[in-house]
Scaffold this motif. Structure first.
Motif, PDB file in Angstrom:
ATOM      1  N   SER A 297      41.396  30.100  11.351  1.00 19.59           N
ATOM      2  CA  SER A 297      40.946  29.612  12.655  1.00 19.59           C
ATOM      3  C   SER A 297      39.744  28.707  12.487  1.00 19.59           C
ATOM      4  O   SER A 297      38.912  28.906  11.604  1.00 19.59           O
ATOM      5  CB  SER A 297      40.594  30.788  13.583  1.00 19.59           C
ATOM      6  OG  SER A 297      39.477  31.493  13.088  1.00 19.59           O
ATOM      7  N   LEU A 298      39.676  27.696  13.344  1.00 16.40           N
ATOM      8  CA  LEU A 298      38.502  26.823  13.440  1.00 16.40           C
ATOM      9  C   LEU A 298      37.883  27.062  14.807  1.00 16.40           C
ATOM     10  O   LEU A 298      38.587  27.029  15.823  1.00 16.40           O
ATOM     11  CB  LEU A 298      38.892  25.342  13.334  1.00 16.40           C
ATOM     12  CG  LEU A 298      39.075  24.751  11.958  1.00 16.40           C
ATOM     13  CD1 LEU A 298      39.513  23.294  12.072  1.00 16.40           C
ATOM     14  CD2 LEU A 298      37.808  24.858  11.129  1.00 16.40           C
ATOM     15  N   THR A 299      36.583  27.287  14.829  1.00 19.02           N
ATOM     16  CA  THR A 299      35.871  27.533  16.075  1.00 19.02           C
ATOM     17  C   THR A 299      34.586  26.717  16.066  1.00 19.02           C
ATOM     18  O   THR A 299      33.894  26.685  15.044  1.00 19.02           O
ATOM     19  CB  THR A 299      35.507  29.036  16.196  1.00 19.02           C
ATOM     20  OG1 THR A 299      36.692  29.804  16.068  1.00 19.02           O
ATOM     21  CG2 THR A 299      34.831  29.340  17.510  1.00 19.02           C
ATOM     22  N   ARG A 300      34.263  26.080  17.166  1.00 20.42           N
ATOM     23  CA  ARG A 300      32.979  25.391  17.289  1.00 20.42           C
ATOM     24  C   ARG A 300      32.087  26.243  18.177  1.00 20.42           C
ATOM     25  O   ARG A 300      32.461  26.620  19.281  1.00 20.42           O
ATOM     26  CB  ARG A 300      33.130  23.996  17.872  1.00 20.42           C
ATOM     27  CG  ARG A 300      31.748  23.382  18.066  1.00 20.42           C
ATOM     28  CD  ARG A 300      31.676  21.906  18.112  1.00 20.42           C
ATOM     29  NE  ARG A 300      32.058  21.317  16.853  1.00 20.42           N
ATOM     30  CZ  ARG A 300      32.567  20.098  16.770  1.00 20.42           C
ATOM     31  NH1 ARG A 300      32.775  19.392  17.845  1.00 20.42           N
ATOM     32  NH2 ARG A 300      32.870  19.592  15.597  1.00 20.42           N
ATOM     33  N   ILE A 301      30.901  26.552  17.670  1.00 19.59           N
ATOM     34  CA  ILE A 301      29.953  27.420  18.356  1.00 19.59           C
ATOM     35  C   ILE A 301      28.745  26.587  18.774  1.00 19.59           C
ATOM     36  O   ILE A 301      28.112  25.949  17.931  1.00 19.59           O
ATOM     37  CB  ILE A 301      29.501  28.563  17.421  1.00 19.59           C
ATOM     38  CG1 ILE A 301      30.718  29.339  16.915  1.00 19.59           C
ATOM     39  CG2 ILE A 301      28.496  29.469  18.122  1.00 19.59           C
ATOM     40  CD1 ILE A 301      30.450  30.201  15.704  1.00 19.59           C
ATOM     41  N   SER A 302      28.449  26.600  20.064  1.00 25.79           N
ATOM     42  CA  SER A 302      27.289  25.878  20.583  1.00 25.79           C
ATOM     43  C   SER A 302      26.372  26.865  21.291  1.00 25.79           C
ATOM     44  O   SER A 302      26.831  27.725  22.037  1.00 25.79           O
ATOM     45  CB  SER A 302      27.709  24.787  21.567  1.00 25.79           C
ATOM     46  OG  SER A 302      28.515  23.837  20.922  1.00 25.79           O
ATOM     47  N   VAL A 303      25.085  26.709  21.054  1.00 26.19           N
ATOM     48  CA  VAL A 303      24.078  27.577  21.660  1.00 26.19           C
ATOM     49  C   VAL A 303      23.006  26.700  22.286  1.00 26.19           C
ATOM     50  O   VAL A 303      22.631  25.665  21.725  1.00 26.19           O
ATOM     51  CB  VAL A 303      23.446  28.509  20.595  1.00 26.19           C
ATOM     52  CG1 VAL A 303      22.332  29.345  21.186  1.00 26.19           C
ATOM     53  CG2 VAL A 303      24.507  29.380  19.950  1.00 26.19           C
ATOM     54  N   GLU A 304      22.519  27.102  23.430  1.00 30.37           N
ATOM     55  CA  GLU A 304      21.414  26.405  24.087  1.00 30.37           C
ATOM     56  C   GLU A 304      20.308  27.404  24.385  1.00 30.37           C
ATOM     57  O   GLU A 304      20.571  28.572  24.655  1.00 30.37           O
ATOM     58  CB  GLU A 304      21.902  25.737  25.370  1.00 30.37           C
ATOM     59  CG  GLU A 304      22.963  24.683  25.102  1.00 30.37           C
ATOM     60  CD  GLU A 304      23.402  23.930  26.337  1.00 30.37           C
ATOM     61  OE1 GLU A 304      22.756  24.080  27.399  1.00 30.37           O
ATOM     62  OE2 GLU A 304      24.386  23.198  26.240  1.00 30.37           O
TER      63      GLU A 304
END
Length: 123
Positions: free
Chosen positions: A72-79
């Motif tokens: 699996s490929l997952t893009r994780i973004s945090v603010e």
């Protein structure tokens, strides 16, 4: 309760002389020659490899590996909340691309074992 042994160090050299691990996490340095191959080869059957990338070059490497081995490929973004003038606003951190894949259980097969991650390509 399962035993957990954490080994830190530069991969794949940190794996030398150890029993085949159940899991390897790579937090950077993805483009170093032999790094991903060495980690993949060190894993036991049904072992799990999880890799993070933040650069275009590293992300490209993960995309190529995903195409070849699945997972699996997952893009994780945090603010994070930070001051914005006299108010507060969201400031983004650098996005992380994660590739997670499981080594096939049966020796001699090139097909990865689905890892159960929601949305993962089960091959």
């Amino acid at each position: 309760m399962p035993a957990l042994r954490v080994v830190t160090g530069p991969a794949p050299d940190a794996l030398a002389g150890l029993p085949a691990p159940d899991a390897v996490f790579v937090g950077g340095g993805v483009t170093a020659p032999g790094l991903l191959d060495g980690c993949w080869d060190a894993l036991r059957p049904a072992g799990r490899l999880v890799v993070h990338a933040v650069t275009l070059e590293s992300e490209r490497e993960l995309t190529l590996r995903h195409a070849a081995l699945g997972g699996s490929l997952t893009r994780i973004s945090v603010e994070h909340a930070e001051p914005l003038g006299s108010l507060t606003g969201w400031a983004p951190s650098r996005a992380v691309t994660q590739w997670a894949v499981t080594v096939p259980e049966a020796a001699g097969t090139d097909e990865p074992v689905p890892s159960g991650t929601p949305g993962e390509d089960a091959r």
